[in-house]
Design an enzyme around this catalytic site. Structure first.
Site, PDB file in Angstrom:
ATOM      1  N   ASP A  11       0.839  -1.198   0.000  1.00  0.00           N
ATOM      2  CA  ASP A  11       0.000   0.000   0.000  1.00  0.00           C
ATOM      3  C   ASP A  11       0.871   1.243   0.000  1.00  0.00           C
ATOM      4  OD1 ASP A  11      -2.410  -1.416  -0.085  1.00  0.00           O
ATOM      5  OD2 ASP A  11      -2.412  -1.711   2.086  1.00  0.00           O
ATOM      6  N   ASP A  61      -6.149  -6.080  -5.618  1.00  0.00           N
ATOM      7  CA  ASP A  61      -7.243  -5.864  -4.664  1.00  0.00           C
ATOM      8  C   ASP A  61      -8.031  -4.617  -5.073  1.00  0.00           C
ATOM      9  OD1 ASP A  61      -8.857  -6.106  -2.463  1.00  0.00           O
ATOM     10  OD2 ASP A  61      -7.364  -5.403  -1.022  1.00  0.00           O
ATOM     11  N   LYS A  63     -11.272  -4.452  -5.372  1.00  0.00           N
ATOM     12  CA  LYS A  63     -12.578  -4.422  -4.681  1.00  0.00           C
ATOM     13  C   LYS A  63     -13.670  -3.824  -5.567  1.00  0.00           C
ATOM     14  CE  LYS A  63     -10.997  -4.361   0.101  1.00  0.00           C
ATOM     15  NZ  LYS A  63      -9.587  -3.964   0.009  1.00  0.00           N
ATOM     16  N   ASN A  69     -22.355  -4.955 -15.726  1.00  0.00           N
ATOM     17  CA  ASN A  69     -21.662  -4.564 -16.960  1.00  0.00           C
ATOM     18  C   ASN A  69     -20.328  -3.868 -16.673  1.00  0.00           C
ATOM     19  OD1 ASN A  69     -21.611  -4.177 -19.900  1.00  0.00           O
ATOM     20  ND2 ASN A  69     -21.697  -2.009 -19.335  1.00  0.00           N
ATOM     21  N   ARG A 175      -2.487  -9.037  12.966  1.00  0.00           N
ATOM     22  CA  ARG A 175      -1.550  -8.242  13.760  1.00  0.00           C
ATOM     23  C   ARG A 175      -0.694  -9.150  14.635  1.00  0.00           C
ATOM     24  NH1 ARG A 175      -2.613  -5.267  10.422  1.00  0.00           N
ATOM     25  NH2 ARG A 175      -3.214  -3.078  10.520  1.00  0.00           N
ATOM     26  N   GLN A 183      -8.002  -1.204  11.773  1.00  0.00           N
ATOM     27  CA  GLN A 183      -8.665  -2.506  11.715  1.00  0.00           C
ATOM     28  C   GLN A 183      -9.491  -2.743  12.977  1.00  0.00           C
ATOM     29  OE1 GLN A 183      -8.792  -4.188   9.117  1.00  0.00           O
ATOM     30  NE2 GLN A 183      -6.879  -4.172   7.963  1.00  0.00           N
TER      31      GLN A 183
END
Ligand code: C5P
Length: 223
Positions: A11, A61, A63, A69, A175, A183
């Site tokens: 990331d 990823d 998402k 479509n 973790r 999180q």
């Protein structure tokens, strides 16, 4: 012995940082794949970099969360990339999931359940009446119906998902040595494997600070 499998979440928008992550996470004890998400793939050089990457297990990823479509066209637009796993929100609906599965060919179409950053309170805020666990179970049934190849869920819900979904289970929200950050539904790597996760997704606990040291401490934790 079979190696524990980890997707390292890259990331960042920085290509040198990705190169550093790839170099420093190589080791003989773990099977490592690399996950590229919205941040990296929307950055100017990110997508381009991915066209040149070779011999790595790649998890895009993205998402996807849209009408059938648009989801299908997006997957078609990715065909020049060597992607092994690609995510779509299960809440895109059964029609979108089935339509994507039809054309995803070698890419493992991976359904995302409720994000690991959400808890029951946050779901209520959105307007969902079911508890996380019930929703995740419900979504696992949908993933099964659409014949998806894998599911993303919190490690806390692996046993629920396993009741209905028999293919690969990928769990973020892991973790072992650091802050929880944003999180909510977290477990440690050893707990997640014990529950039956096939792959763990780990980002900041590996990529922030000393990457080599973090990997060693992860291997230590797993022994
Ligand atoms: O840094 P951290 O270990 O929290 O990174 C987790 C990664 O997994 C992030 O890239 C995040 O986008 C992704 N993810 C998640 N929860 C999901 C699905 C994906 O945290 N339900």
């Amino acid at each position: 012995m079979k190696k524990n499998k980890i997707f390292v979440a890259c990331d960042t928008t920085n290509i040198s940082k990705v190169k550093e992550i790839i170099k420093k996470t190589q080791n003989s004890k773990l099977e490592i794949g690399y996950k590229f998400g919205l941040e990296f793939l929307n950055s100017k050089d990110g997508r381009n970099y991915l066209t040149n990457i070779k011999n790595k297990i790649i998890f895009a990823d993205l998402k996807l969360h849209d009408i059938p479509n648009t989801c299908v066209s997006t997957i078609k637009a990715l065909k020049d990339l060597k992607i092994n796993y690609l995510t779509i929100h299960i809440s895109s609906g059964l029609k979108a999931l089935k339509a994507c599965k039809k054309i995803s060919s070698k890419i493992k179409l991976t359904g995302v359940t409720i994000l690991t950053s959400l808890d029951d309170k946050a779901l209520k805020e959105i307007g969902f009446n079911k508890q996380v666990k019930k929703l995740v179970y419900h979504q696992a049934r949908l993933a099964n119906k659409a014949k998806l190849d894998a599911i993303v869920c919190s490690a806390q819900e692996v046993s629920i998902v396993k009741k209905i979904f028999k293919k690969e289970i990928i769990t973020p929200g892991i973790r072992f040595n650091s802050k929880i950050n944003d999180q909510k539904r977290v477990l440690t790597p050893s707990q997640a494997y014990k529950k039956g996760s096939d792959w763990l997704v780990i980002g900041r606990p590996i990529t922030k600070g000393n990457i080599k040291k973090n990997i060693l401490s992860l291997i230590d934790h797993l022994n």
